[in-house]
Scaffold this motif. Structure first.
Motif, PDB file in Angstrom:
ATOM      1  N   ASN A 112      -2.110 -21.290  -2.461  1.00  0.00           N
ATOM      2  CA  ASN A 112      -1.059 -20.303  -2.738  1.00  0.00           C
ATOM      3  C   ASN A 112      -1.315 -19.576  -4.046  1.00  0.00           C
ATOM      4  N   LYS A 113      -1.747 -20.302  -5.061  1.00  0.00           N
ATOM      5  CA  LYS A 113      -2.042 -19.675  -6.357  1.00  0.00           C
ATOM      6  C   LYS A 113      -3.204 -18.693  -6.205  1.00  0.00           C
ATOM      7  N   ALA A 114      -4.228 -19.101  -5.461  1.00  0.00           N
ATOM      8  CA  ALA A 114      -5.381 -18.221  -5.241  1.00  0.00           C
ATOM      9  C   ALA A 114      -4.962 -16.962  -4.483  1.00  0.00           C
ATOM     10  N   GLU A 115      -4.086 -17.133  -3.488  1.00  0.00           N
ATOM     11  CA  GLU A 115      -3.623 -15.969  -2.722  1.00  0.00           C
ATOM     12  C   GLU A 115      -2.805 -15.031  -3.611  1.00  0.00           C
ATOM     13  N   ASP A 116      -1.984 -15.613  -4.485  1.00  0.00           N
ATOM     14  CA  ASP A 116      -1.199 -14.804  -5.419  1.00  0.00           C
ATOM     15  C   ASP A 116      -2.125 -14.044  -6.373  1.00  0.00           C
ATOM     16  N   LEU A 117      -3.117 -14.732  -6.918  1.00  0.00           N
ATOM     17  CA  LEU A 117      -4.049 -14.077  -7.848  1.00  0.00           C
ATOM     18  C   LEU A 117      -4.858 -12.981  -7.157  1.00  0.00           C
ATOM     19  N   LYS A 118      -5.253 -13.254  -5.908  1.00  0.00           N
ATOM     20  CA  LYS A 118      -5.981 -12.241  -5.129  1.00  0.00           C
ATOM     21  C   LYS A 118      -5.098 -11.012  -4.945  1.00  0.00           C
ATOM     22  N   GLY A 119      -3.827 -11.248  -4.652  1.00  0.00           N
ATOM     23  CA  GLY A 119      -2.891 -10.138  -4.481  1.00  0.00           C
ATOM     24  C   GLY A 119      -2.701  -9.350  -5.757  1.00  0.00           C
ATOM     25  N   ARG A 120      -2.619 -10.057  -6.883  1.00  0.00           N
ATOM     26  CA  ARG A 120      -2.464  -9.369  -8.171  1.00  0.00           C
ATOM     27  C   ARG A 120      -3.692  -8.512  -8.473  1.00  0.00           C
ATOM     28  N   ALA A 121      -4.874  -9.051  -8.160  1.00  0.00           N
ATOM     29  CA  ALA A 121      -6.103  -8.295  -8.399  1.00  0.00           C
ATOM     30  C   ALA A 121      -6.160  -7.046  -7.517  1.00  0.00           C
ATOM     31  N   LYS A 122      -5.789  -7.201  -6.248  1.00  0.00           N
ATOM     32  CA  LYS A 122      -5.781  -6.045  -5.341  1.00  0.00           C
ATOM     33  C   LYS A 122      -4.782  -4.995  -5.825  1.00  0.00           C
ATOM     34  N   GLU A 123      -3.605  -5.460  -6.225  1.00  0.00           N
ATOM     35  CA  GLU A 123      -2.590  -4.520  -6.693  1.00  0.00           C
ATOM     36  C   GLU A 123      -3.080  -3.763  -7.924  1.00  0.00           C
ATOM     37  N   ALA A 124      -3.689  -4.478  -8.863  1.00  0.00           N
ATOM     38  CA  ALA A 124      -4.198  -3.847 -10.084  1.00  0.00           C
ATOM     39  C   ALA A 124      -5.318  -2.864  -9.763  1.00  0.00           C
ATOM     40  N   ALA A 125      -6.225  -3.269  -8.867  1.00  0.00           N
ATOM     41  CA  ALA A 125      -7.328  -2.384  -8.487  1.00  0.00           C
ATOM     42  C   ALA A 125      -6.792  -1.140  -7.784  1.00  0.00           C
ATOM     43  N   GLY A 126      -5.806  -1.334  -6.925  1.00  0.00           N
ATOM     44  CA  GLY A 126      -5.214  -0.194  -6.227  1.00  0.00           C
ATOM     45  C   GLY A 126      -4.509   0.756  -7.186  1.00  0.00           C
ATOM     46  N   ALA A 127      -3.819   0.186  -8.178  1.00  0.00           N
ATOM     47  CA  ALA A 127      -3.134   1.018  -9.168  1.00  0.00           C
ATOM     48  C   ALA A 127      -4.137   1.773 -10.032  1.00  0.00           C
TER      49      ALA A 127
END
Length: 69
Positions: A9-24
């Protein structure tokens, strides 16, 4: 919830944060939304696991009362 589930779950959350940051950073709204969705999914899984743990604790408490422990 086991340690492996916590880590996933932590890895999935971090992956999501990275995707969101990259998208932004790149102006890619789809990637940003996908990252937010990954974070939401990880949070939902964590909440479900927390509820399951509470239910298990409640069941164990009832078992202890019934067995006299």
């Amino acid at each position: 919830m086991g340690i492996a589930d916590d880590a996933k779950n932590k890895a999935e959350d971090l992956k999501g944060r990275a995707k969101e940051a990259a998208g932004a950073a790149t102006g890619n709204d789809d990637l940003k939304a996908e990252g937010q969705a990954d974070q939401g999914l990880a949070a939902a899984k964590e909440k479900i696991a927390d509820v399951a743990e509470k239910v298990k604790e409640g069941v164990d408490a009832v078992k202890d009362k019934l067995s006299g422990n």
